[in-house]
Design an enzyme around this catalytic site. Structure first.
Site, PDB file in Angstrom:
ATOM      1  N   LYS A 127     -50.750 -58.792  13.893  1.00 47.96           N
ATOM      2  CA  LYS A 127     -50.885 -60.255  13.895  1.00 47.96           C
ATOM      3  C   LYS A 127     -51.151 -60.672  12.454  1.00 47.96           C
ATOM      4  O   LYS A 127     -51.654 -59.882  11.659  1.00 47.96           O
ATOM      5  CB  LYS A 127     -52.076 -60.667  14.758  1.00 47.96           C
ATOM      6  CG  LYS A 127     -51.909 -60.409  16.246  1.00 47.96           C
ATOM      7  CD  LYS A 127     -51.628 -61.719  16.981  1.00 47.96           C
ATOM      8  CE  LYS A 127     -51.508 -61.514  18.474  1.00 47.96           C
ATOM      9  NZ  LYS A 127     -52.798 -61.430  19.138  1.00 47.96           N
ATOM     10  N   HIS A 130     -54.734 -64.320   8.719  1.00 41.00           N
ATOM     11  CA  HIS A 130     -54.610 -65.712   8.288  1.00 41.00           C
ATOM     12  C   HIS A 130     -55.918 -66.277   7.765  1.00 41.00           C
ATOM     13  O   HIS A 130     -56.948 -65.587   7.762  1.00 41.00           O
ATOM     14  CB  HIS A 130     -54.029 -66.580   9.408  1.00 41.00           C
ATOM     15  CG  HIS A 130     -54.859 -66.561  10.661  1.00 41.00           C
ATOM     16  ND1 HIS A 130     -55.992 -67.311  10.805  1.00 41.00           N
ATOM     17  CD2 HIS A 130     -54.693 -65.878  11.811  1.00 41.00           C
ATOM     18  CE1 HIS A 130     -56.502 -67.085  12.000  1.00 41.00           C
ATOM     19  NE2 HIS A 130     -55.743 -66.222  12.626  1.00 41.00           N
ATOM     20  N   HIS A 133     -59.362 -65.765   9.153  1.00 42.78           N
ATOM     21  CA  HIS A 133     -60.091 -64.503   8.986  1.00 42.78           C
ATOM     22  C   HIS A 133     -60.966 -64.479   7.745  1.00 42.78           C
ATOM     23  O   HIS A 133     -61.727 -63.538   7.550  1.00 42.78           O
ATOM     24  CB  HIS A 133     -59.110 -63.329   8.897  1.00 42.78           C
ATOM     25  CG  HIS A 133     -58.405 -63.029  10.173  1.00 42.78           C
ATOM     26  ND1 HIS A 133     -57.059 -63.214  10.329  1.00 42.78           N
ATOM     27  CD2 HIS A 133     -58.860 -62.581  11.365  1.00 42.78           C
ATOM     28  CE1 HIS A 133     -56.698 -62.878  11.559  1.00 42.78           C
ATOM     29  NE2 HIS A 133     -57.783 -62.498  12.205  1.00 42.78           N
TER      30      HIS A 133
HETATM   31  N1  ARG Z   1     -60.299 -58.351  16.694  1.00 43.57           N
HETATM   32  C1  ARG Z   1     -61.084 -59.438  17.171  1.00 43.57           C
HETATM   33  C2  ARG Z   1     -60.397 -60.770  16.868  1.00 43.57           C
HETATM   34  O1  ARG Z   1     -59.619 -60.846  15.951  1.00 43.57           O
HETATM   35  C3  ARG Z   1     -62.438 -59.491  16.566  1.00 43.57           C
HETATM   36  C4  ARG Z   1     -63.271 -58.292  16.837  1.00 43.57           C
HETATM   37  C5  ARG Z   1     -64.712 -58.600  16.750  1.00 43.57           C
HETATM   38  N2  ARG Z   1     -65.539 -57.453  16.882  1.00 43.57           N
HETATM   39  C6  ARG Z   1     -65.909 -56.905  18.032  1.00 43.57           C
HETATM   40  N3  ARG Z   1     -66.653 -55.857  18.003  1.00 43.57           N
HETATM   41  N4  ARG Z   1     -65.557 -57.430  19.188  1.00 43.57           N
HETATM   42  O2  ARG Z   1     -60.655 -61.738  17.569  1.00 43.57           O
END
Ligand code: ARG
Length: 566
Positions: A127, A130, A133
């Protein structure tokens, strides 16, 4: 450094008014302006005990206290006893501490080597990386640096979103329409296209959803083809993400993402089962959280595949075993508040008292001036593009302002990217904020370039003045109000860092170094430095040195560079 507040408390304690030092401390206030002193002891709450008017208590107290060496004077105003710190003592302690501690000035050993994990950034593979983030990435990196600075044994973790049903979609989509070469050439965009196409087609043809489910299940069951495709997608995505991390000068100690925990979940689910936490609901396996006013935590889907929350639970248990953390911190958007509350509750229900050490650090949304960000509407603003644009614009500004500067490109990078980081960390993290190009890149006002420019100005003064650290400087010569104000702010830097540590809030540091930069420029404009007579010049250059050191340390804690020329 001398702790003047403690000295004030000691003096009051010695006056034997029947209060413990802790009790006295709770009555110490910081007056709104320095003409009312540096510390004030408020006597209101003593009125009852002493059966006397607060004014009278304060008046009597002042007569009992001798100002001693640390205070210039102690005055009674109304119900307050005001303490005025000795300017010489203040300057002496600030100068000596910075001289001795250098870039460690401002740190403490509150960490005592304890393990702190800071999980941040954690983008989803395949993905776009962007602008949304930027917050977790920059806030997390700064917290990581702050904890390290305070003596914690700190690890930076990137919990990559490299698992989940979307990989089923990607694998299915790639097998139908994908082309390796096209994807290698522009991975994220091409993978995104595949993903979007798959979703569009799936709306017309529902069997595609089953196909995606099938491939995710295959991935979980370690089908070779599925794993190979998944690994490839992960590798090329990570390569793209690393471009951004390099630009931001950010590194991680671990990239163990969601996939890493995939084979650790069975055991965890069995444990939950054994502890009687699991329940079936509409074919899925859940932990009922109704008594905690929360929707159920989904542990396993009806098709048997596991979920986001389950992976977080498995990850936390793994981290506890592997790192034996003191704190396990997650820098993740406030949109996920519920998710974190749910799974941390499940950990607690499993009987782990360290659930309380799993800490979600939320933050608000970032939007663009011309409207909210939306991936769905295709308004994706790539972080890499934002950073590049910042560098480019800064390069133009530098070319105009300082055409003779060597290594303009390098400086433009440090300043342009620094500007974005600074802007990001200026607001308290929980607030939503609107990203503005003009505000971010300006060399004036409360911006990164302004602070960096101040640092460069200090560097150039030291160079022109051929400054060297000396054993003795006559700091008593620094009497100007602008000098003292700057010294006061340097004195308070460690406190700002401590606040940032305990409140998980880098903005305390950002704002403090803006104040230092402002005070520095005021001092610079009102007090001649290089043209002052020798002793005064030495003393002022020492103040310049101390200011430069603190600004540089502050910037480093935010994850920013401090160029000497710009
Ligand atoms: N990958 C997830 C996102 O982009 C965020 C992860 C956050 N960390 C976790 N331990 N859940 O929404």
């Amino acid at each position: 450094m001398t702790d003047f507040k403690k000295e004030a408390i000691d003096l009051i304690f010695q006056a034997e008014i029947g209060l413990s030092k802790d009790e006295i401390e709770t009555l110490i206030e910081i007056p709104p302006t320095y003409d009312m002193g540096d510390y004030a002891f408020a006597c209101f709450r003593l009125a009852k005990t002493f059966r006397k008017a607060p004014n009278l208590i304060a008046e009597e107290l002042v007569n009992k206290i001798d100002a001693g060496q640390y205070f210039e004077k102690i005055e009674n105003v109304g119900p307050y006893v005001n303490f005025f710190v000795s300017r010489n003592k203040l300057t002496e302690t600030v100068f000596n501490s910075i001289k001795a501690e250098k870039d460690k000035f401002g740190s403490t050993d509150v960490g005592g080597g304890r393990k702190v994990l800071v999980e941040f950034s954690s983008p989803n593979i395949a993905k776009p990386f962007h602008i949304g983030h930027i917050r977790t990435t920059v806030i997390g990196n700064s917290l990581y640096k702050i904890f390290k600075f305070q003596g914690f044994d700190t690890e930076a973790l990137n919990h990559l979103g490299d698992y989940g049903t979307q990989f089923g979609m990607l694998i299915a989509a790639y097998r139908k329409w994908g082309d390796a070469e096209t994807i290698e050439a522009d991975p994220i965009n091409e993978l995104l296209k595949l993903y979007v196409k798959f979703n569009a087609e799936a709306e017309k043809d529902e069997s595609l959803i089953d196909e995606a489910r099938y491939w995710f299940k295959e991935l979980e069951d370690k089908n070779e083809e599925a794993i190979e495709l998944w690994q490839w997608i992960r590798d090329i995505s990570l390569k793209e993400f690393n471009k951004v991390y390099d630009m931001l000068n950010i590194g991680f100690d671990s990239y163990a993402g969601e996939s890493f925990y995939s084979d650790k979940m069975k055991e965890v689910i069995a444990e939950m089962e054994a502890k009687g936490l699991l329940r079936e609901s509409e074919g899925a396996i859940i932990v009922d959280l109704e008594s905690y006013d929360m929707p159920p935590a989904l542990i396993k889907k009806s098709d048997g595949s596991s979920l986001y929350a389950t992976r977080d639970i498995a990850a936390a248990i793994y981290r506890k075993e592997h790192y034996d953390f003191y704190k396990n911190i997650y820098v993740v958007a406030s949109e996920q508040n519920l998710h974190f509350k749910q799974w941390i509750k499940v950990i607690e229900l499993m009987g782990y008292d360290w659930a309380k050490d799993c800490i979600h650090i939320p933050f608000g949304m970032v939007s663009l001036e011309d409207g909210a960000l939306s991936t769905r509407k295709g308004r994706v603003v790539f972080l890499e593009d934002v950073l590049n644009k910042a560098v480019e614009s800064t390069l133009n500004i530098i070319k105009e302002r300082n055409p003779n500067l060597e290594n303009k490109e390098e400086v433009a990078k440090q300043v342009g990217i620094g500007a974005i980081i600074f802007q990001e960390l200026f607001n308290s993290r929980i607030k939503d904020y609107v990203f503005s190009w003009d505000k971010t890149l300006s060399f004036e006002g409360e911006t990164g370039p302004y602070v960096q420019y101040t640092h460069a100005r200090a560097s150039s003064l030291l160079e022109k003045g051929e400054f060297k650290l000396k054993d003795k400087v006559d700091y008593t010569l620094l009497k100007d109000e602008d000098e003292i104000n700057l010294i006061r702010l340097l004195y308070k830097f460690p406190e700002a860092v401590l606040d940032a540590t305990y409140k998980y809030e880098p903005s305390f540091i950002t704002r403090h170094i803006v104040e230092i930069a402002k005070a520095f420029n005021k001092f610079y404009n009102s007090c001649p430095i290089l043209s002052a007579e020798e002793d005064l010049k030495e003393a002022r250059l020492m103040l310049v040195y101390c200011s430069k050191m603190v600004i540089k340390t502050g910037l480093a804690l935010l994850g920013m560079e401090a160029p000497n020329k710009m």
